[in-house]
Structure formats: C-alpha cells, structure tokens
Design an enzyme around this catalytic site. Structure first.
Site, PDB file in Angstrom:
ATOM      1  N   SER A   4      42.524  48.341  39.044  1.00  0.00           N
ATOM      2  CA  SER A   4      41.557  48.608  37.977  1.00  0.00           C
ATOM      3  C   SER A   4      40.130  48.271  38.354  1.00  0.00           C
ATOM      4  CB  SER A   4      41.955  47.842  36.709  1.00  0.00           C
ATOM      5  OG  SER A   4      42.183  46.475  37.008  1.00  0.00           O
ATOM      6  N   HIS A  63      36.813  42.534  33.532  1.00  0.00           N
ATOM      7  CA  HIS A  63      36.695  43.559  34.568  1.00  0.00           C
ATOM      8  C   HIS A  63      35.216  43.901  34.742  1.00  0.00           C
ATOM      9  CE1 HIS A  63      41.002  44.133  34.210  1.00  0.00           C
ATOM     10  NE2 HIS A  63      40.960  44.947  35.259  1.00  0.00           N
TER      11      HIS A  63
END
Length: 252
Positions: free
Chosen positions: A6, A232
């Site tokens: 990711s 993230h």
C-alpha cells in the site's frame, strides 16, 4: 515496473488508478506514477494495498496475478516497497500498542512491557529472508533491470507523545520507532545482499511523521486523517518518495 504494498500503491491518495482493481487502492499519484510522468517512462504498476512478499508468487485475491508475473526479461527499472505487511508487522504492532494503552491507561510503556521483542523477532527470522528471496527473484526474471526499493518513512517520532493522533502510550512511541527501524534495516540489508538499490527515507522523513500537523506530515495519523487510509503516506509523502527514488535513478 512498480511492485509492492500500500505504501508503494499510494493507497488513500486520490485519485484511484483505473489500471488496477479498485480493492488494491492504487493511486494515480503514487511515486511510480509521478516518476513515470516526470521522466516519460512507460509504467506497468501492479502494486496493491495489503501485499506481502508472498503475493509476489501467488494471487493476492480474485482477479489478481502474482506480482512477479508482470516482470519480463526486457524490464529496465523496477521500483517497490514491501515488507511492512509480512507477519502483519505494521498493523499488528499498532493494534497491539493501542490495545495495551486501553488495557492499562496511565502506564508509561504498556506495549513494550507486554510484548518485548516478540514483535520485532519475526522481522529478522522471517521478513528478512523473504525480502532477500523476493529481490533475488526479481533480478532473475528481469536481469537487465535496476531494482530500487525504498524503506518506509517514519510513522512516529523518536520520542514524545503522539496522543491523540496515534493513540499509544508515550513510552511506546520509541518502541514502535525501533520496530520500524529494524524493518527498514532488514530492507536495506536485503537490497545490499541482492545488488538492489536501497532508498533510505529515514533522514528526509524526520519530523514528517503522522504526529505532525497538516502540511508538515507525510504520514497520515490513525485519528483525524485527511485521507481514507490512515498511517500511510499522503500526497506529499508520495511526492517525497518519488523525489528520493529519482535521485537513486540518477545516481548511476
């Protein structure tokens, strides 16, 4: 060619790329797309949120192929980030430390006290050899390619409280930081062993972790994130990864 998880896919950064399944949450503004746009490279990007090194060899899910199947003997450049999902290193440690704080409110370092070295030991025992194998197999499939793998930008600072953005005890902040440092070092050593280029994000991402303010941080926090995938890289983080990757590409 871009492979990986990711962080490599830019999961959470808009807009979602139309060239990969939606469940992979691959962004049109991830570092590989930015590099291809700026350098005029032809890009094939099979990165996918949640990927582990095992997904290089077997389909991650319905409609997906093993990531290594995208490589060819004529591939010239491979970029990637991988390893953070092996043994659920990142999500497992974050979940463990949040749970420890909830279970022992007011404790200084409940996560470290409860888990000790158990969260980091699998990095050396399992993740490191898996990284060596994956990078070696990339070289075997694409012997002409330069392989450039990035370490993970800092998720938390070296010390201090991250509350409430990251709901973990102050004493466990350096504990999680040490875990990430061990993972990045495993990536670095695996790259060195296999002849790949390691892009070290530790220095440039200092002070850009998920505990910083909007505009300063490259990582979104667990709470009050400005994008749908917390912990993230945000768009600034993906641009920073692209910048550092391009420095490595140019340093021949």
């Amino acid at each position: 060619m871009n492979l990986g998880d990711s962080f490599s896919a830019g999961s959470g950064v808009s807009p979602v790329a139309a060239t990969q399944l939606a469940k992979c949450m691959q962004s049109e503004q991830n570092f590989s797309h930015l590099i291809a746009q700026q350098r005029g490279f032809r890009l094939a990007d099979v990165s996918c949120g949640g990927a582990k090194t095992g997904d290089f060899y077997a389909p991650q899910g319905p409609g997906l192929r093993p990531q290594l199947d995208a490589l060819t003997p004529t591939t010239e450049l491979v970029t990637l980030m991988i390893g953070g999902n092996n043994n659920n290193t990142f999500i497992g440690a974050m979940g463990a430390c949040i749970g420890a704080m909830i279970a022992q409110p007011g404790a200084q370092e409940p996560c470290k006290a409860q888990y000790g070295n158990s969260l980091t030991e699998p990095i050396e025992a399992q993740t490191y050899p898996a990284l060596v194998k994956a990078l070696g197999d990339i070289h075997d499939r694409s012997p002409r390619a330069r392989v450039i793998i990035a370490g993970y930008p800092w998720l938390v600072p070296s010390s201090g409280s991250c509350f409430p953005q990251m709901p973990i005890a102050a004493g466990d902040v350096p504990y999680l930081r040490e875990l990430q440092a061990k993972l990045n070092d495993a990536v670095r050593r695996a790259a060195q062993e296999t002849g790949a280029t390691f892009v070290d994000m530790s220095q440039v991402s200092e002070g850009r972790d998920g505990c910083q303010t909007v505009g300063q941080r490259w990582i979104e926090p667990m709470l009050n994130a400005t994008q749908p995938v917390p912990v993230h890289p945000n768009a600034d983080g993906e641009r920073a990864l692209a910048t550092e990757m391009m420095k490595a590409i140019d340093a021949r």
